[in-house]
Enzyme design. Structure first.
Site, PDB file in Angstrom:
ATOM      1  N   LYS A  41       0.917  -1.181   0.038  1.00  0.00           N
ATOM      2  CA  LYS A  41      -0.121  -0.666   0.180  1.00  0.00           C
ATOM      3  C   LYS A  41       1.053   1.265   0.207  1.00  0.00           C
ATOM      4  O   LYS A  41       1.859   1.470   0.138  1.00  0.00           O
ATOM      5  CB  LYS A  41      -1.125  -0.003   1.233  1.00  0.00           C
ATOM      6  CG  LYS A  41      -1.635  -1.117   0.917  1.00  0.00           C
ATOM      7  CD  LYS A  41      -2.879  -0.787   2.607  1.00  0.00           C
ATOM      8  CE  LYS A  41      -4.309  -1.956   2.145  1.00  0.00           C
ATOM      9  NZ  LYS A  41      -5.241  -2.126   3.429  1.00  0.00           N
TER      10      LYS A  41
ATOM     11  N   ARG B 296       2.178  -7.102   9.435  1.00  0.00           N
ATOM     12  CA  ARG B 296       1.284  -6.204   9.584  1.00  0.00           C
ATOM     13  C   ARG B 296       2.107  -5.645  10.911  1.00  0.00           C
ATOM     14  O   ARG B 296       2.380  -4.378  11.301  1.00  0.00           O
ATOM     15  CB  ARG B 296      -0.021  -5.831   9.726  1.00  0.00           C
ATOM     16  CG  ARG B 296      -0.650  -5.906   8.205  1.00  0.00           C
ATOM     17  CD  ARG B 296      -2.056  -6.139   8.620  1.00  0.00           C
ATOM     18  NE  ARG B 296      -2.418  -5.858   6.970  1.00  0.00           N
ATOM     19  CZ  ARG B 296      -4.306  -6.050   6.438  1.00  0.00           C
ATOM     20  NH1 ARG B 296      -4.477  -7.410   6.782  1.00  0.00           N
ATOM     21  NH2 ARG B 296      -4.156  -5.557   5.535  1.00  0.00           N
TER      22      ARG B 296
ATOM     23  N   HIS C 142      -2.092  -5.153   1.123  1.00  0.00           N
ATOM     24  CA  HIS C 142      -3.355  -5.770   1.024  1.00  0.00           C
ATOM     25  C   HIS C 142      -2.695  -7.543   0.451  1.00  0.00           C
ATOM     26  O   HIS C 142      -1.581  -7.103  -0.494  1.00  0.00           O
ATOM     27  CB  HIS C 142      -4.342  -5.238   0.147  1.00  0.00           C
ATOM     28  CG  HIS C 142      -5.025  -5.652  -0.833  1.00  0.00           C
ATOM     29  ND1 HIS C 142      -7.085  -5.961   0.258  1.00  0.00           N
ATOM     30  CD2 HIS C 142      -5.102  -7.063  -1.867  1.00  0.00           C
ATOM     31  CE1 HIS C 142      -7.186  -7.137  -0.564  1.00  0.00           C
ATOM     32  NE2 HIS C 142      -6.380  -7.319  -1.619  1.00  0.00           N
TER      33      HIS C 142
ATOM     34  N   TYR D 207     -11.923  -2.312  -3.505  1.00  0.00           N
ATOM     35  CA  TYR D 207     -12.923  -2.762  -2.322  1.00  0.00           C
ATOM     36  C   TYR D 207     -14.317  -2.755  -1.889  1.00  0.00           C
ATOM     37  O   TYR D 207     -15.322  -1.917  -1.402  1.00  0.00           O
ATOM     38  CB  TYR D 207     -12.010  -1.329  -1.391  1.00  0.00           C
ATOM     39  CG  TYR D 207     -10.968  -1.866  -1.270  1.00  0.00           C
ATOM     40  CD1 TYR D 207     -10.219  -2.532  -0.291  1.00  0.00           C
ATOM     41  CD2 TYR D 207      -9.781  -0.911  -1.541  1.00  0.00           C
ATOM     42  CE1 TYR D 207      -9.373  -2.850   0.294  1.00  0.00           C
ATOM     43  CE2 TYR D 207      -8.295  -1.088  -0.451  1.00  0.00           C
ATOM     44  CZ  TYR D 207      -8.096  -1.878  -0.128  1.00  0.00           C
ATOM     45  OH  TYR D 207      -7.264  -2.557   0.192  1.00  0.00           O
TER      46      TYR D 207
ATOM     47  N   GLU E  77      -9.137 -10.982  -8.210  1.00  0.00           N
ATOM     48  CA  GLU E  77      -8.525  -9.702  -7.790  1.00  0.00           C
ATOM     49  C   GLU E  77      -6.997  -9.549  -8.763  1.00  0.00           C
ATOM     50  O   GLU E  77      -7.132  -8.463  -9.617  1.00  0.00           O
ATOM     51  CB  GLU E  77      -8.053  -9.000  -6.312  1.00  0.00           C
ATOM     52  CG  GLU E  77      -8.559  -9.072  -5.358  1.00  0.00           C
ATOM     53  CD  GLU E  77      -9.215  -8.791  -3.931  1.00  0.00           C
ATOM     54  OE1 GLU E  77      -7.325  -8.907  -3.715  1.00  0.00           O
ATOM     55  OE2 GLU E  77      -9.261  -8.509  -3.081  1.00  0.00           O
TER      56      GLU E  77
ATOM     57  N   ASN F 218      -1.977   0.174   7.233  1.00  0.00           N
ATOM     58  CA  ASN F 218      -2.331  -1.503   7.345  1.00  0.00           C
ATOM     59  C   ASN F 218      -0.817  -1.871   6.260  1.00  0.00           C
ATOM     60  O   ASN F 218      -1.211  -3.024   6.363  1.00  0.00           O
ATOM     61  CB  ASN F 218      -2.748  -1.667   7.936  1.00  0.00           C
ATOM     62  CG  ASN F 218      -4.143  -2.212   6.842  1.00  0.00           C
ATOM     63  OD1 ASN F 218      -3.970  -2.249   6.037  1.00  0.00           O
ATOM     64  ND2 ASN F 218      -4.719  -3.040   7.099  1.00  0.00           N
TER      65      ASN F 218
HETATM   66  P1  IDP Z   1      -7.761  -6.792   5.347  1.00  0.00           P
HETATM   67  O1  IDP Z   1      -6.955  -6.032   4.306  1.00  0.00           O
HETATM   68  O2  IDP Z   1      -7.055  -7.286   6.487  1.00  0.00           O
HETATM   69  O3  IDP Z   1      -8.727  -8.038   4.738  1.00  0.00           O
HETATM   70  P2  IDP Z   1     -10.964  -5.786   5.721  1.00  0.00           P
HETATM   71  O4  IDP Z   1     -11.796  -5.820   6.803  1.00  0.00           O
HETATM   72  O5  IDP Z   1     -10.760  -6.350   4.308  1.00  0.00           O
HETATM   73  O6  IDP Z   1      -9.151  -6.336   6.233  1.00  0.00           O
HETATM   74  O7  IDP Z   1     -10.607  -3.986   5.843  1.00  0.00           O
HETATM   75  C1  IDP Z   1      -9.827  -3.788   4.000  1.00  0.00           C
HETATM   76  C2  IDP Z   1      -8.944  -2.046   4.251  1.00  0.00           C
HETATM   77  O8  IDP Z   1     -10.125  -1.897   5.039  1.00  0.00           O
HETATM   78  C3  IDP Z   1      -8.364  -2.771   5.414  1.00  0.00           C
HETATM   79  O9  IDP Z   1      -7.003  -3.585   5.591  1.00  0.00           O
HETATM   80  C4  IDP Z   1      -7.873  -1.309   5.767  1.00  0.00           C
HETATM   81  O10 IDP Z   1      -6.929  -0.539   5.277  1.00  0.00           O
HETATM   82  C5  IDP Z   1      -9.282  -0.683   5.609  1.00  0.00           C
HETATM   83  N1  IDP Z   1      -9.931  -0.844   7.059  1.00  0.00           N
HETATM   84  C6  IDP Z   1     -10.578  -1.976   7.600  1.00  0.00           C
HETATM   85  N2  IDP Z   1     -11.355  -1.814   8.705  1.00  0.00           N
HETATM   86  C7  IDP Z   1     -11.011  -0.045   9.194  1.00  0.00           C
HETATM   87  C8  IDP Z   1     -11.496   0.679  10.118  1.00  0.00           C
HETATM   88  O11 IDP Z   1     -12.000   0.778  11.056  1.00  0.00           O
HETATM   89  N3  IDP Z   1     -10.476   1.896  10.017  1.00  0.00           N
HETATM   90  C9  IDP Z   1      -9.623   2.175   8.642  1.00  0.00           C
HETATM   91  N4  IDP Z   1      -9.602   1.923   7.877  1.00  0.00           N
HETATM   92  C10 IDP Z   1     -10.490   0.400   7.472  1.00  0.00           C
HETATM   93 MG    MG Z   2     -10.615  -8.167   2.995  1.00  0.00          MG
END
Ligand code: IDP
Ligand code: MG
Length: 155
Positions: A13, A106, A119, A53, A132, A116
């Site tokens: 990212k 992470r 992805h 997303y 994807e 974070n």
């Molecule tokens: P993942 O990346 O571990 O699969 P997901 O729940 O699919 O997690 O969320 C996608 C991305 O959205 C996360 O990697 C993060 O960058 C962002 N994200 C998820 N939850 C939050 C939040 O509560 N606040 C801000 N960003 C979030």
């Molecule tokens: Mg995800």
């Protein structure tokens, strides 16, 4: 794709690109034994970000997430290997770096949920990896090649 191979989509990212962590992340995946079969260093547009997303469209963080992921270049990649999707997710650690175990990408490289680092396709969402990959790559951009250590990596 080799017999043992499953493909998964991985993206370094914009925060990790800015913080000089592209090499570190590629190195971890390479060292594990995963095989790089596609890569593009690019800045993604809002349309692609929204599609990638789409499952989070209704979440309160969606606009911020799209803004973040389009804010600078990313390293989009396809990695191949046995059980690759799940293995990459394990190496990434929990979504929130604050909860991600030390030793995970992470957990070692980030601190904040909204920044974070990486992805990876969700292994609990069947077909997410192929979906994807198809968003970011043409099939012709993926390279089939034989890794010299494959006979020592797999039984
Ligand atoms: P993942 O990346 O571990 O699969 P997901 O729940 O699919 O997690 O969320 C996608 C991305 O959205 C996360 O990697 C993060 O960058 C962002 N994200 C998820 N939850 C939050 C939040 O509560 N606040 C801000 N960003 C979030
Ligand atoms: Mg995800």
């Amino acid at each position: 794709m080799s017999e043992a191979g499953e493909r998964t989509f991985v993206m370094v990212k914009p925060d990790a690109v800015q913080r000089g962590q592209v090499g570190e992340i590629i190195s971890r995946l390479e060292t594990r034994g995963l095989k790089l079969v596609g890569a593009t260093f690019t800045r993604i547009d809002r349309e692609l970000a929204r599609e990638h997303y789409a499952e989070h469209e209704d979440k309160p963080f969606f606009d911020g997430l799209v803004g973040f992921i389009t804010s600078g270049p990313v390293m989009a990649m396809v990695w191949e290997g046995q059980d690759a999707t799940r293995q990459v997710r394990q190496m990434m650690g929990a979504t929130d770096p604050a909860d991600a175990a030390p030793g995970t990408i992470r957990g070692d490289l980030g601190l904040d949920l909204g920044r974070n680092v990486i992805h990876g396709s969700d292994h609990e969402d069947p077909g997410a990896n192929e979906r994807e990959i198809a968003l970011f790559f043409e099939e012709s951009e993926l390279v089939e090649w034989e890794q010299i250590d494959e006979t020592w990596l797999y039984e």
